[in-house]
Design an enzyme around this catalytic site. Sequence first.
Site, PDB file in Angstrom:
ATOM      1  N   LYS A   1      -9.167  -1.192   5.451  1.00 24.34           N
ATOM      2  CA  LYS A   1      -9.416  -1.615   4.066  1.00 24.34           C
ATOM      3  C   LYS A   1      -8.394  -2.663   3.628  1.00 24.34           C
ATOM      4  O   LYS A   1      -8.737  -3.639   2.970  1.00 24.34           O
ATOM      5  CB  LYS A   1      -9.346  -0.397   3.134  1.00 24.34           C
ATOM      6  CG  LYS A   1     -10.567   0.494   3.275  1.00 24.34           C
ATOM      7  CD  LYS A   1     -10.466   1.751   2.437  1.00 24.34           C
ATOM      8  CE  LYS A   1      -9.492   2.737   2.997  1.00 24.34           C
ATOM      9  NZ  LYS A   1      -9.640   4.115   2.636  1.00 24.34           N
TER      10      LYS A   1
ATOM     11  N   ARG B   1     -15.225  12.908   7.886  1.00 27.73           N
ATOM     12  CA  ARG B   1     -13.919  13.539   8.163  1.00 27.73           C
ATOM     13  C   ARG B   1     -13.587  14.577   7.106  1.00 27.73           C
ATOM     14  O   ARG B   1     -13.059  15.647   7.409  1.00 27.73           O
ATOM     15  CB  ARG B   1     -12.825  12.466   8.193  1.00 27.73           C
ATOM     16  CG  ARG B   1     -12.863  11.592   9.429  1.00 27.73           C
ATOM     17  CD  ARG B   1     -11.978  10.378   9.237  1.00 27.73           C
ATOM     18  NE  ARG B   1     -10.586  10.731   9.048  1.00 27.73           N
ATOM     19  CZ  ARG B   1      -9.707   9.995   8.367  1.00 27.73           C
ATOM     20  NH1 ARG B   1     -10.076   8.844   7.824  1.00 27.73           N
ATOM     21  NH2 ARG B   1      -8.465  10.383   8.248  1.00 27.73           N
TER      22      ARG B   1
ATOM     23  N   HIS C   1       0.849  -1.192   0.000  1.00 18.38           N
ATOM     24  CA  HIS C   1       0.000   0.000   0.000  1.00 18.38           C
ATOM     25  C   HIS C   1       0.882   1.239   0.000  1.00 18.38           C
ATOM     26  O   HIS C   1       1.838   1.328   0.783  1.00 18.38           O
ATOM     27  CB  HIS C   1      -0.914   0.026   1.239  1.00 18.38           C
ATOM     28  CG  HIS C   1      -1.707   1.295   1.320  1.00 18.38           C
ATOM     29  ND1 HIS C   1      -2.857   1.490   0.597  1.00 18.38           N
ATOM     30  CD2 HIS C   1      -1.481   2.443   1.997  1.00 18.38           C
ATOM     31  CE1 HIS C   1      -3.312   2.698   0.834  1.00 18.38           C
ATOM     32  NE2 HIS C   1      -2.501   3.306   1.685  1.00 18.38           N
TER      33      HIS C   1
ATOM     34  N   SER D   1      -8.228   3.956   8.922  1.00 22.16           N
ATOM     35  CA  SER D   1      -8.905   4.003   7.631  1.00 22.16           C
ATOM     36  C   SER D   1      -8.167   3.121   6.617  1.00 22.16           C
ATOM     37  O   SER D   1      -8.768   2.266   5.951  1.00 22.16           O
ATOM     38  CB  SER D   1      -8.948   5.468   7.163  1.00 22.16           C
ATOM     39  OG  SER D   1      -9.296   5.569   5.814  1.00 22.16           O
TER      40      SER D   1
ATOM     41  N   ASP E   1     -15.560   2.788   7.108  1.00 27.87           N
ATOM     42  CA  ASP E   1     -14.583   3.770   6.622  1.00 27.87           C
ATOM     43  C   ASP E   1     -15.227   4.722   5.629  1.00 27.87           C
ATOM     44  O   ASP E   1     -14.961   5.921   5.644  1.00 27.87           O
ATOM     45  CB  ASP E   1     -13.374   3.076   5.975  1.00 27.87           C
ATOM     46  CG  ASP E   1     -12.391   4.116   5.452  1.00 27.87           C
ATOM     47  OD1 ASP E   1     -11.910   4.913   6.275  1.00 27.87           O
ATOM     48  OD2 ASP E   1     -12.152   4.177   4.234  1.00 27.87           O
TER      49      ASP E   1
HETATM   50  N1  URA Z   1      -6.250   7.358   2.614  1.00 28.81           N
HETATM   51  C1  URA Z   1      -7.222   6.647   3.231  1.00 28.81           C
HETATM   52  O1  URA Z   1      -7.657   5.610   2.724  1.00 28.81           O
HETATM   53  N2  URA Z   1      -7.680   7.078   4.412  1.00 28.81           N
HETATM   54  C2  URA Z   1      -7.232   8.201   5.010  1.00 28.81           C
HETATM   55  O2  URA Z   1      -7.691   8.528   6.097  1.00 28.81           O
HETATM   56  C3  URA Z   1      -6.228   8.946   4.352  1.00 28.81           C
HETATM   57  C4  URA Z   1      -5.749   8.487   3.150  1.00 28.81           C
END
Ligand code: URA
Length: 449
Positions: free
Chosen positions: A197, A178, A92, A193, A171
Amino acid sequence: MSQPNVSESPFRTIDLIRKKRDGGALSSAEIGYLVNGGTDGSIPDYQMAAWLMAVVLRGMTREETAALTHSMLHSGEVLDFSFLPARKVDKHSTGGVGDKTSLILAPLVAAGGLFVPMISGRGLGHTGGTLDKLESIPGFRVGLAVPEFHRVLKACGCSMIGQTEKVAPADRKLYALRDVTGTVESPYLICASIMSKKLAEGTDALVLDVKTGSGAFMKKEENAVFLAELMVETGERMGKQMAALITDMNQPLGRMVGNALEVQECIEVLHGGGPADLRDLCLELAAWMFYLGGASKTVAQGKQLSEEIIASGKAFDRFRQMVELQGGDISTIDDPARLPTADHRVEVRSRHAGYVTAIACEQVGTACVILGGGRERKEDSIDPAVAIAVHKKIGDQVSAGEALCTIHCHSDAQAVRARILLEESYQIAAAPPTHKTAMVHRVIYKGEH
Ligand code: URA
């Protein structure tokens, strides 16, 4: 972990907001209650927003961060790849400009015998997104349902898709809140977050590429390191093999910024060529994926394996196979000149002779967005053909009037704003920079490698 809904719960939302506001630590049950209530709507957005702001201002303990990640992860489907006969790994990136490594890494690591089930995102702000790059290949489908994702993975070892509706719905809800309440910028919330995922992919190991510098979200290295350590620890608590590389994003990665030309550059790397910085970073990240996935005994061996796989042509073959299985037109992979192109060229020239000492890399990403290569609003569509070809990078010598970069677009008028941004983003000085910044600033990993 299923939680009682608000009416049956032993908690009162306002008590939990006050507790965090006053610097207290919430229990896993309290965090689970908030995440569930925020996702199913039984806790109103204004209370969730107040709690999120309290987290931004007061922070979280490592236990709270893990509990938040756990609750968000289990708000939806966790994919199960236990039927696959080898370890599953992923990478990631926190996002950058010209950051196209996923398209190279997934087939490269799959060709080395591991499985790479990759759920990717779209461009965010000035950064590009893997899905947008893949969609510049005519016909490529990123919206596969889980059974087809399984089929592609089984057939070629890798598959790249977008987030499904069922993965981490908490999320999606919290991120939208947010985004409009000034509560994105918390390492704890960013960690939960991203990790909720990524952990939903059901992989055994995860390599994080945490970018720092003028083109990254984390401009300061200390902030990148803090986030990386938090994510590594959170993943390890959940039984995953984790490592994070803090990597340089003070200038675009590779030479191309713009979707179709970035795919073309990936194909060059898969054929054994391409720009050295992009190739080197891919070899480093692949080496860590092989090491954490158990396909090599050391990271150095993993790097050697990666070089051999590229040289053998097997990484390119896997990429071609994945594109075909996901509906993409493979004639564009065999002949990348067939990918979407923009015929007009606008050169951005240096006003002075000297050396490039810095590039405001975020501005380069923004220039690409303005051209239509990214989105200014959520509903905007992407033009895959527009791009910026970067000719001069930090340390390069330039003469007055020489091209720093070339804008690929459809008309002079389209390039006006992007050209100004690009001109302003280059710093040219009489003397070269005194030191060369390494691509990998540091590695965060607990064991030996
Ligand atoms: N990318 C994400 O998936 N979540 C965040 O909070 C910031 C960047």
